[in-house]
Design an enzyme around this catalytic site. Structure first.
Site, PDB file in Angstrom:
ATOM      1  N   LYS A   1      14.764   7.105   1.585  1.00 13.57           N
ATOM      2  CA  LYS A   1      14.127   6.215   2.822  1.00 13.57           C
ATOM      3  C   LYS A   1      14.996   5.782   3.791  1.00 13.57           C
ATOM      4  O   LYS A   1      14.780   5.124   4.751  1.00 13.57           O
ATOM      5  CB  LYS A   1      13.183   5.205   2.301  1.00 13.57           C
ATOM      6  CG  LYS A   1      11.941   5.770   1.293  1.00 13.57           C
ATOM      7  CD  LYS A   1      10.997   6.635   1.982  1.00 13.57           C
ATOM      8  CE  LYS A   1       9.785   6.937   1.521  1.00 13.57           C
ATOM      9  NZ  LYS A   1       8.884   6.080   0.640  1.00 13.57           N
TER      10      LYS A   1
ATOM     11  N   ALA B   1       8.026   1.411   1.900  1.00 13.59           N
ATOM     12  CA  ALA B   1       8.456   1.602   3.602  1.00 13.59           C
ATOM     13  C   ALA B   1       8.792   3.291   3.599  1.00 13.59           C
ATOM     14  O   ALA B   1       8.966   3.997   2.813  1.00 13.59           O
ATOM     15  CB  ALA B   1       9.709   0.933   3.890  1.00 13.59           C
ATOM     16  N   ASP B   2       8.610   3.729   4.967  1.00 12.25           N
ATOM     17  CA  ASP B   2       8.704   4.931   5.274  1.00 12.25           C
ATOM     18  C   ASP B   2      10.188   5.260   5.716  1.00 12.25           C
ATOM     19  O   ASP B   2      10.558   6.348   5.543  1.00 12.25           O
ATOM     20  CB  ASP B   2       7.922   5.409   6.418  1.00 12.25           C
ATOM     21  CG  ASP B   2       6.268   5.335   6.077  1.00 12.25           C
ATOM     22  OD1 ASP B   2       5.913   6.019   4.894  1.00 12.25           O
ATOM     23  OD2 ASP B   2       5.682   4.592   6.521  1.00 12.25           O
TER      24      ASP B   2
ATOM     25  N   THR C   1       0.772  -1.250  -0.232  1.00 12.57           N
ATOM     26  CA  THR C   1       0.059  -0.068  -0.122  1.00 12.57           C
ATOM     27  C   THR C   1       0.713   1.103   0.101  1.00 12.57           C
ATOM     28  O   THR C   1       2.043   1.187   0.661  1.00 12.57           O
ATOM     29  CB  THR C   1      -0.766   0.060   1.317  1.00 12.57           C
ATOM     30  OG1 THR C   1      -1.768  -1.045   1.143  1.00 12.57           O
ATOM     31  CG2 THR C   1      -1.756   1.302   1.247  1.00 12.57           C
TER      32      THR C   1
ATOM     33  N   GLU D   1      -0.602  -4.593   6.293  1.00 19.78           N
ATOM     34  CA  GLU D   1       0.579  -5.026   5.624  1.00 19.78           C
ATOM     35  C   GLU D   1       1.587  -6.271   6.379  1.00 19.78           C
ATOM     36  O   GLU D   1       2.150  -7.058   5.921  1.00 19.78           O
ATOM     37  CB  GLU D   1       1.425  -3.651   5.490  1.00 19.78           C
ATOM     38  CG  GLU D   1       0.527  -2.956   4.587  1.00 19.78           C
ATOM     39  CD  GLU D   1       1.354  -1.434   4.742  1.00 19.78           C
ATOM     40  OE1 GLU D   1       1.022  -0.587   3.622  1.00 19.78           O
ATOM     41  OE2 GLU D   1       2.051  -1.123   5.772  1.00 19.78           O
TER      42      GLU D   1
ATOM     43  N   LYS E   1       7.004   1.587   8.814  1.00 24.83           N
ATOM     44  CA  LYS E   1       5.920   1.417   7.706  1.00 24.83           C
ATOM     45  C   LYS E   1       4.755   2.013   8.549  1.00 24.83           C
ATOM     46  O   LYS E   1       4.481   1.877   9.589  1.00 24.83           O
ATOM     47  CB  LYS E   1       5.772   0.010   7.025  1.00 24.83           C
ATOM     48  CG  LYS E   1       6.735  -0.419   6.348  1.00 24.83           C
ATOM     49  CD  LYS E   1       6.548  -1.553   5.510  1.00 24.83           C
ATOM     50  CE  LYS E   1       5.178  -1.914   5.145  1.00 24.83           C
ATOM     51  NZ  LYS E   1       4.726  -0.871   4.082  1.00 24.83           N
ATOM     52  N   GLY E   2       3.577   2.170   7.577  1.00 31.99           N
ATOM     53  CA  GLY E   2       2.264   2.702   8.272  1.00 31.99           C
ATOM     54  C   GLY E   2       1.957   4.109   7.731  1.00 31.99           C
ATOM     55  O   GLY E   2       0.968   4.580   8.251  1.00 31.99           O
ATOM     56  N   GLY E   3       2.821   4.604   7.123  1.00 27.61           N
ATOM     57  CA  GLY E   3       2.704   6.101   6.766  1.00 27.61           C
ATOM     58  C   GLY E   3       1.159   6.320   5.784  1.00 27.61           C
ATOM     59  O   GLY E   3       0.615   7.404   6.096  1.00 27.61           O
ATOM     60  N   GLY E   4       1.152   5.188   5.201  1.00 25.35           N
ATOM     61  CA  GLY E   4      -0.351   5.163   4.623  1.00 25.35           C
ATOM     62  C   GLY E   4      -1.504   4.574   5.318  1.00 25.35           C
ATOM     63  O   GLY E   4      -2.626   4.411   4.770  1.00 25.35           O
TER      64      GLY E   4
HETATM   65  C1  5RP Z   1       1.579   2.190   3.913  1.00 23.49           C
HETATM   66  C2  5RP Z   1       3.056   2.122   3.990  1.00 23.49           C
HETATM   67  C3  5RP Z   1       3.831   2.554   2.961  1.00 23.49           C
HETATM   68  O1  5RP Z   1       4.377   1.310   2.403  1.00 23.49           O
HETATM   69  C4  5RP Z   1       4.863   3.593   3.337  1.00 23.49           C
HETATM   70  O2  5RP Z   1       4.155   4.784   4.044  1.00 23.49           O
HETATM   71  C5  5RP Z   1       5.607   4.339   2.058  1.00 23.49           C
HETATM   72  O3  5RP Z   1       4.633   4.760   1.322  1.00 23.49           O
HETATM   73  P1  5RP Z   1       5.144   5.556  -0.120  1.00 23.49           P
HETATM   74  O4  5RP Z   1       5.429   4.366  -1.174  1.00 23.49           O
HETATM   75  O5  5RP Z   1       3.945   6.386  -0.585  1.00 23.49           O
HETATM   76  O6  5RP Z   1       6.317   6.417   0.100  1.00 23.49           O
HETATM   77  O7  5RP Z   1       3.562   1.667   5.016  1.00 23.49           O
HETATM   78  O8  5RP Z   1       1.032   2.032   5.314  1.00 23.49           O
END
Ligand code: 5RP
Length: 224
Positions: free
Chosen positions: A123, A85-86, A28, A105, A96-99
């Site tokens: 990152k 990943a963040d 995600t 996940e 992770k978990g920014g989204g």
């Molecule tokens: C979502 C996540 C994403 O993998 C993480 O936030 C990285 O997102 P992006 O690819 O938009 O930089 O952990 O819950």
């Protein structure tokens, strides 16, 4: 190379890892979205695979592209899970978990034989923690968990979207913890896990098999 160009480069590199007949976990976020779109092109060209998605958004996107998406009950063992990943730290420890999809996940990643992280080079960090660590919390437990995380010095703040508390696909809240530095991720993960009402945290430790990292020098592979 811009950040978006880097994300696209790793997305297409990751798609090369998917072979005919594979069971694939879909991540995600923006990088995972680029991967899903690239995968959709291959499916349109005839690749036969089955997928499990880590969020409603990724499920809907994949289905709209003609990618077969099923539940974990139907496909409990995956060949590969591909996600962004963040932060990517030493030994491929991740935030992770920014989204907001960290719980699903982690579940989908844990069902896969191989977890491929796809990210741009911004990152990669020497010490995790600059990116706020998300913690998913049962709604009724929010005040207690928030206080206990604050007592651990983690500066939790309720994630908000459009003026209201953000709700995950599982109907939980997220507390974003401004840790600044996480020198000992295992210790902090255990402390957070020990709080009643915490459903999951965004530290993904000893899970990633390889990270594909794109930057000006091309796509690099990092191993734990
Ligand atoms: C979502 C996540 C994403 O993998 C993480 O936030 C990285 O997102 P992006 O690819 O938009 O930089 O952990 O819950």
């Amino acid at each position: 190379m811009t950040q978006d160009e880097a994300k696209l480069a790793v997305a297409w590199r990751a798609v090369e890892l998917v072979d005919e007949g594979m069971a694939v976990g879909l991540g995600t976020g923006t990088t995972a979205t680029m991967f899903i779109r690239a995968l959709g092109e291959r499916v349109k060209a005839g690749l036969r695979i089955r997928c499990v998605a880590s969020s409603d958004a990724s499920h809907q996107l994949a289905a709209s592209l003609g990618i077969p998406v099923v539940s974990l009950a139907e496909l409990p063992e995956l060949d590969v899970y591909i996600d962004g990943a963040d932060e990517v730290g030493p030994r491929l420890a991740l935030i992770k978990g920014g989204g907001g999809a960290l719980l699903r996940e982690k579940i989908v990643a844990s069902a896969a034989r191989k977890f491929v992280v796809v990210a741009d080079s911004t990152k990669v960090v020497e010490t995790l923690g600059r990116y706020p660590l998300p913690v998913e919390v049962i709604q009724m437990a929010l005040p207690i968990v928030q206080r206990k995380l604050a007592n651990l010095g983690l500066n939790p703040a309720v994630r908000r979207r459009d003026g209201a508390a953000y709700l995950t696909d599982e109907g939980n809240f997220i507390l974003d913890c401004a840790c600044e530095q996480i020198p000992d991720p295992e210790k902090i993960a255990a402390e957070i896990r020990g709080i009643a009402g915490v459903v999951e945290h965004g530290l993904f430790l000893n899970m990633a098999s390889v990270a594909l990292i794109a930057g000006d020098g091309g796509v690099q592979e990092l191993y734990p």
